[in-house]
Design an enzyme around this catalytic site. Structure first.
Site, mmCIF file in Angstrom:
data_model
loop_
_atom_site.group_PDB
_atom_site.id
_atom_site.type_symbol
_atom_site.label_atom_id
_atom_site.label_comp_id
_atom_site.label_asym_id
_atom_site.label_seq_id
_atom_site.Cartn_x
_atom_site.Cartn_y
_atom_site.Cartn_z
ATOM 1 N N LYS A 69 47.214 38.865 29.664
ATOM 2 C CA LYS A 69 47.911 37.706 30.215
ATOM 3 C C LYS A 69 47.905 36.562 29.202
ATOM 4 C CE LYS A 69 46.598 39.138 34.902
ATOM 5 N NZ LYS A 69 45.925 38.732 36.177
ATOM 6 N N TYR A 95 54.584 41.399 40.599
ATOM 7 C CA TYR A 95 53.622 40.953 41.608
ATOM 8 C C TYR A 95 54.250 40.833 43.000
ATOM 9 C CZ TYR A 95 49.889 40.000 38.216
ATOM 10 O OH TYR A 95 48.889 40.113 37.271
ATOM 11 N N ASN A 119 42.215 35.240 34.677
ATOM 12 C CA ASN A 119 41.347 36.408 34.470
ATOM 13 C C ASN A 119 41.852 37.365 33.399
ATOM 14 O OD1 ASN A 119 43.410 37.578 35.831
ATOM 15 N ND2 ASN A 119 42.209 38.344 37.549
ATOM 16 N N HIS A 143 45.601 42.477 33.211
ATOM 17 C CA HIS A 143 46.096 43.264 34.341
ATOM 18 C C HIS A 143 45.918 44.747 34.025
ATOM 19 C CE1 HIS A 143 48.717 44.966 37.419
ATOM 20 N NE2 HIS A 143 49.156 45.776 36.469
ATOM 21 N N GLU A 145 55.040 50.423 37.321
ATOM 22 C CA GLU A 145 54.904 49.295 36.395
ATOM 23 C C GLU A 145 55.359 49.679 34.984
ATOM 24 O OE1 GLU A 145 51.215 47.318 38.943
ATOM 25 O OE2 GLU A 145 50.793 48.164 36.957
HETATM 26 P P1 IDP Z 1 43.974 42.521 40.283
HETATM 27 O O1 IDP Z 1 44.611 41.836 39.095
HETATM 28 O O2 IDP Z 1 42.492 42.672 40.099
HETATM 29 O O3 IDP Z 1 44.654 43.810 40.653
HETATM 30 P P2 IDP Z 1 45.302 41.336 42.609
HETATM 31 O O4 IDP Z 1 44.670 41.077 43.933
HETATM 32 O O5 IDP Z 1 46.302 42.430 42.498
HETATM 33 O O6 IDP Z 1 44.118 41.537 41.546
HETATM 34 O O7 IDP Z 1 45.962 39.968 42.150
HETATM 35 C C1 IDP Z 1 46.793 39.944 41.020
HETATM 36 C C2 IDP Z 1 46.482 38.723 40.205
HETATM 37 O O8 IDP Z 1 46.783 37.562 40.981
HETATM 38 C C3 IDP Z 1 45.024 38.539 39.823
HETATM 39 O O9 IDP Z 1 44.639 39.299 38.689
HETATM 40 C C4 IDP Z 1 44.972 37.052 39.551
HETATM 41 O O10 IDP Z 1 45.562 36.749 38.287
HETATM 42 C C5 IDP Z 1 45.894 36.517 40.639
HETATM 43 N N1 IDP Z 1 45.147 36.119 41.835
HETATM 44 C C6 IDP Z 1 44.659 36.918 42.801
HETATM 45 N N2 IDP Z 1 44.001 36.209 43.725
HETATM 46 C C7 IDP Z 1 44.103 34.922 43.348
HETATM 47 C C8 IDP Z 1 43.620 33.699 43.899
HETATM 48 O O11 IDP Z 1 42.971 33.649 44.941
HETATM 49 N N3 IDP Z 1 43.908 32.567 43.193
HETATM 50 C C9 IDP Z 1 44.633 32.575 42.034
HETATM 51 N N4 IDP Z 1 45.088 33.706 41.489
HETATM 52 C C10 IDP Z 1 44.839 34.862 42.137
HETATM 53 MG MG MG Z 2 46.489 44.223 41.520
#
Ligand code: IDP
Ligand code: MG
Length: 162
Positions: free
Chosen positions: A20, A60, A123, A126, A137
């Protein structure tokens, strides 16, 4: 270059992995890509791009009703993103384990998100969460001609004798 759809639980299994914009801005490409490479997975596609808002929205799509969705789309669409396809047995599940939890504060120490990131909203990386989403994807981010079909000589030391 040719592409054959990856088959789950075989050496042709594939996952879509993307660094990212925060990981790119912070100069973490080599550290993170190096972990995937050293593990033994095979890189079959890689491109640096600034994705369109439409591409990120589609990527997403399943999160579109969440409150953080607009911010997530804006964060990703700023770019650049390093989009990749990695291949190997168990790649989807194993790379998710290498990442750790979505919230870096809950990721096990030694995982990528634990070692390099602090908060869920930044974070850094992905990875596909299942075989079906991986194939979807890959098709969303890459043209078939962008996947490189190559023979890796080290495979005899990485994949054999199981
Ligand atoms: P993942 O990336 O571990 O699969 P997902 O639940 O699919 O997690 O969420 C996708 C992305 O959305 C996360 O990696 C993060 O960047 C963002 N995200 C998820 N939950 C939150 C949140 O509560 N606040 C802000 N960003 C979030
Ligand atoms: Mg995810």
């Amino acid at each position: 270059a040719t592409s054959v759809a990856g088959v789950e639980n075989t050496p042709s299994e594939r996952s879509f992995i993307a660094l990212k914009p925060d990981a790119i801005q912070r100069g973490l490409i080599a550290d993170i890509v190096g972990r995937l490479e050293r593990k033994g997975f095979k890189l079959v596609a890689m491109k640096l791009l600034t994705p369109s808002k439409e591409l990120v929205e589609k990527h997403y799509e399943d999160l579109k009703d969440r409150p953080f969705y607009p911010g997530l789309v804006a964060y990703m669409a700023q770019g650049p993103v390093l989009a990749m396809v990695w291949q190997g047995p168990g790649v989807v599940k194993t790379v998710r384990q290498m990442l750790g939890a979505t919230n870096p504060a809950q990721a096990p120490s030694g995982s990528i998100r634990s070692d390099f990131f602090l908060v869920t909203g930044r974070n850094g990386i992905h990875a596909s969460d299942a075989h079906a989403s991986a194939e979807a994807e890959i098709a969303l981010w890459f043209k078939p001609s962008e996947l490189v079909d190559w023979k890796r000589d080290a495979d005899q030391w990485i994949l054999s004798a199981n």
